[in-house]
Design a protein around this motif. Sequence first.
Motif, PDB file in Angstrom:
ATOM      1  N   LEU A  48       0.836  -1.255   0.030  1.00 21.29           N
ATOM      2  CA  LEU A  48      -0.116  -0.045  -0.136  1.00 21.29           C
ATOM      3  C   LEU A  48       1.055   0.959  -0.187  1.00 21.29           C
ATOM      4  N   LEU A  49       2.351   1.174   0.153  1.00 24.65           N
ATOM      5  CA  LEU A  49       3.231   2.292   0.185  1.00 24.65           C
ATOM      6  C   LEU A  49       4.001   2.195  -0.856  1.00 24.65           C
ATOM      7  N   ASP A  50       3.646   1.686  -1.899  1.00 19.95           N
ATOM      8  CA  ASP A  50       4.754   1.602  -2.914  1.00 19.95           C
ATOM      9  C   ASP A  50       6.126   0.829  -2.554  1.00 19.95           C
ATOM     10  N   GLY A  51       5.809  -0.190  -1.825  1.00 20.19           N
ATOM     11  CA  GLY A  51       7.054  -1.009  -1.263  1.00 20.19           C
ATOM     12  C   GLY A  51       7.887  -0.243  -0.206  1.00 20.19           C
ATOM     13  N   ARG A  52       7.386   0.665   0.119  1.00 20.97           N
ATOM     14  CA  ARG A  52       8.096   1.315   1.396  1.00 20.97           C
ATOM     15  C   ARG A  52       7.823   0.674   2.709  1.00 20.97           C
ATOM     16  N   TYR A  53       9.008   0.275   3.421  1.00 22.59           N
ATOM     17  CA  TYR A  53       8.909  -0.230   4.987  1.00 22.59           C
ATOM     18  C   TYR A  53       8.758   0.860   5.930  1.00 22.59           C
ATOM     19  N   ILE A  54       7.783   0.840   6.951  1.00 22.12           N
ATOM     20  CA  ILE A  54       7.671   1.890   7.700  1.00 22.12           C
ATOM     21  C   ILE A  54       8.250   1.704   9.013  1.00 22.12           C
ATOM     22  N   PRO A  55       8.487   2.546   9.770  1.00 22.81           N
ATOM     23  CA  PRO A  55       8.771   2.244  11.291  1.00 22.81           C
ATOM     24  C   PRO A  55       7.694   1.726  12.091  1.00 22.81           C
ATOM     25  N   THR A  56       8.036   0.664  12.780  1.00 30.35           N
ATOM     26  CA  THR A  56       6.900   0.235  13.380  1.00 30.35           C
ATOM     27  C   THR A  56       6.550   0.752  14.820  1.00 30.35           C
ATOM     28  N   ILE A  57       5.232   0.399  15.308  1.00 32.49           N
ATOM     29  CA  ILE A  57       5.066   0.813  16.649  1.00 32.49           C
ATOM     30  C   ILE A  57       5.965   0.757  17.789  1.00 32.49           C
ATOM     31  N   LEU A  58       6.577  -0.569  17.599  1.00 32.77           N
ATOM     32  CA  LEU A  58       7.494  -0.954  18.802  1.00 32.77           C
ATOM     33  C   LEU A  58       8.933  -0.599  18.244  1.00 32.77           C
ATOM     34  N   ASP A  59       9.167  -0.238  17.118  1.00 41.48           N
ATOM     35  CA  ASP A  59      10.306   0.428  16.919  1.00 41.48           C
ATOM     36  C   ASP A  59      10.487   1.644  17.481  1.00 41.48           C
ATOM     37  N   THR A  60       9.242   2.313  17.460  1.00 40.72           N
ATOM     38  CA  THR A  60       9.239   3.637  17.955  1.00 40.72           C
ATOM     39  C   THR A  60       9.296   3.780  19.522  1.00 40.72           C
ATOM     40  N   VAL A  61       8.577   2.769  20.099  1.00 37.35           N
ATOM     41  CA  VAL A  61       8.649   2.826  21.425  1.00 37.35           C
ATOM     42  C   VAL A  61      10.023   2.543  22.051  1.00 37.35           C
ATOM     43  N   LEU A  62      10.789   1.933  21.297  1.00 45.41           N
ATOM     44  CA  LEU A  62      12.041   1.730  21.693  1.00 45.41           C
ATOM     45  C   LEU A  62      13.152   2.783  21.786  1.00 45.41           C
TER      46      LEU A  62
END
Lengths: 286, 510
Positions: A48-62
Amino acid sequence: MAREIGVYGKGGIGKSTIVSNTSAAIAEKGAKVMQIGCDPKADSTNSLLDGRYIPTILDTVLEADTVREFRSVDVSKVIFEGYRGIICAECGGPDPGIGCAGRGIITAIELMKEQGAFEKVNPDYVLYDVLGDVVCGGFAMPLRQGIAKQVYIVVSANFASLYAANNLCKAIVRFGERGGGKLAGLIANHISTPEEKEIVNEFAAMTKTEVIEYIPYSRELARSDLQGQTVIQSAPDSEIADVFRRLAAKIAEREQQIIPAPVQAPELRKWGQSCLERLQASGIKE
Amino acid sequence: MKKLPLEEKVAPIRERRTGAIRAYMGTARQLLADIKSGKLKACDRAFTNTWTCSSSIMAGPIRMATVSDGVVIMHSPMGCISNLSQFLAPGLQPHEETKQDQGGYTPNQPATYYCSNLTEEEVIFGAEKKLRETIIVADKRHHPKSIWIFTSCVSGIMGDDIEGVVKETQAEVGATIVPIRCEAFQSRICQWGHDSAGHAILKYLVKKPEKKRNDMINMMASTAVWAEDRIHLAELLGKVGIQCNTVPDYAVTESFRILSEAACSVALCPTWSDYLGKGLEQEYGIPYVRDILPLGTARTEQWLRKIAVHCGKEEEMEQLIKEERAAVMPRIEALRKQWQGMKVFVSCGITRSLHLPHMLVNDFGMELVGINPFEFDEEAIVDLENLLKLTGGKDFLVHVSDCQTLEMANYIKKLDVDLFLGHRGSVGFIFKHGVPGLRVGVAYGSRHGLRRDMDSGRQMGFSGVLSYARYLDNVIKNPSFSEKLSAHTRLPFKESWYEQDPTVNMVDPL
């Protein structure tokens, strides 16, 4: 009030592809869709993001330095707008072989709720794309009360996928009794022959479930996956795009609540054998 | 004897290894018949008054924190270590006398323990890195000889690779790292924690023997066998030139390393030492003496003789026994006349409930009406058979329960008990029922519930019999404590409970 949908099924069966394409087809009709990937590998929303990997919720809380900060992550950092305004989020989780991914899903979804992500986005549809089988309590999180109200299971004519679906039905029965998510139907993937169709139909009949759509093998779909897009975006005029539009329309309107009747493993094995015999006798050709 | 699987990471749970049970109500004969025929019923509980944690209590952060040149790390959220701070809050100074015992602890030396204090983030992403950091920090700050890591339910569910971390970190620290794997939810028998500790000690600490020593024995005694007893026994054996290498409490790391060099191992708490004692026998051929404890004069004699055989000191030991006996026997004879026929009930761990009666019956002429061991297993069959021999075949009540006061309250008045000797977890309620008695067993910092002088609780060896007799004498002559307490206490149980069957909560193994 958003329609909250959980999609389960055996690993590798094509859940993320189906969920993303369905999200895209729903969004095409003008609805606000949110898709949440509940898998540590965090690639549900990729197409849905043209193949882009997004930062995850748990990445962010880290990034939080303290326990206090851990639960007060800024949700705007973890939700991303994709194709046709679809709001994408990925729970994420630990690297393979370490930590507790199940707990990660619980924490990530609780966090989204606590931080008011759903109110902020105010979606018409929320689709949870959940890792393989319900391997532990954590991955059952979207099934629990108040999260995904409707559950779809993706199956194929492959016996192992039906075995997994039977197990999932057991979890759904358990949570359903407590007011958790209810089964809305089966989605059959990779169905290109009458025999394959017959197998999933027989399985549905035995477990008192219902197949709501059959998705054939499609070159366009495989190509769009490679491209990091959905067929709604990359091949909107294709036959397969219409299959997803049809599926999206059914999901959008479907109210049925199925109480599945899962069977024990030996019984399922016996059914597999008898199913084969019937197919051979009926002479259904590939 | 089944081989102990020392190649595995985790000790087998006690239920499986020794057939341990935590509930039973019947007579000694019934229990023996049931356990031998494999027809044990109702040996667990559907409702329980008390419970403890295999890892944080029994495996021994509490125990190993007393190893004076060691550091304890609990790999868990903070709560799992809370028991430790509670037990060790008063510090270790009450046991300063153990300095003589082990040469290790100095007065007022604080226990050194860490908790990896797992947070939600670490539970999700794994905490191997944090454990590693904790080990390195502990080593740098304290320069310990040993670092004892205790796992918890949480670290078990996360699946942190503890042994992997140990392997990776060992080369970087001076201390020997001893990982004790004990995820408490695995077993219904909390004493499994002892096995976990023994398993790790055998795997990580005990070294190959450099020499065999006929002048040293391993004395395995948990804290429940308090310092005065250990010191007394060590002095006694010292008179014939036998040294005691005492583990685990208040030991030094080296004491564990040289366990493999001793002439034999003796169990002062067979529950604690079961795994370690057998492991040393299996791996290094060190005889393990578990059936006889030095409680009562006759048993002390047998105990000393057994050790003498293993150390080749038979003659010297006979002389010692003669001297010791001469000093105490006349006074014991006098006591026996006073206390003959007194009905006694013992509620405690295996050590005291199955071994203290030897003193009470044999030396004091008391009548054993019942025992209440915390757990029972196939290893204890011989102990119970010995007790039946002691009573001349007269049967008695066996209530297997870990201080289940609800059940004990139900029957204690009906039993017609003159003297109740129990653990601190149970005596309170029994006193409140007006049954006179004494607390057996001592805990860190609180030496004894009623008396705080040094000599009060000593029981073992020859003079221990006299010491304990003096203590018993006080309460036998003056039972007003329990009388007054019961007169002024309202009990929490309904009258109807006393009419019910005390075994209503007992069920087949869960």
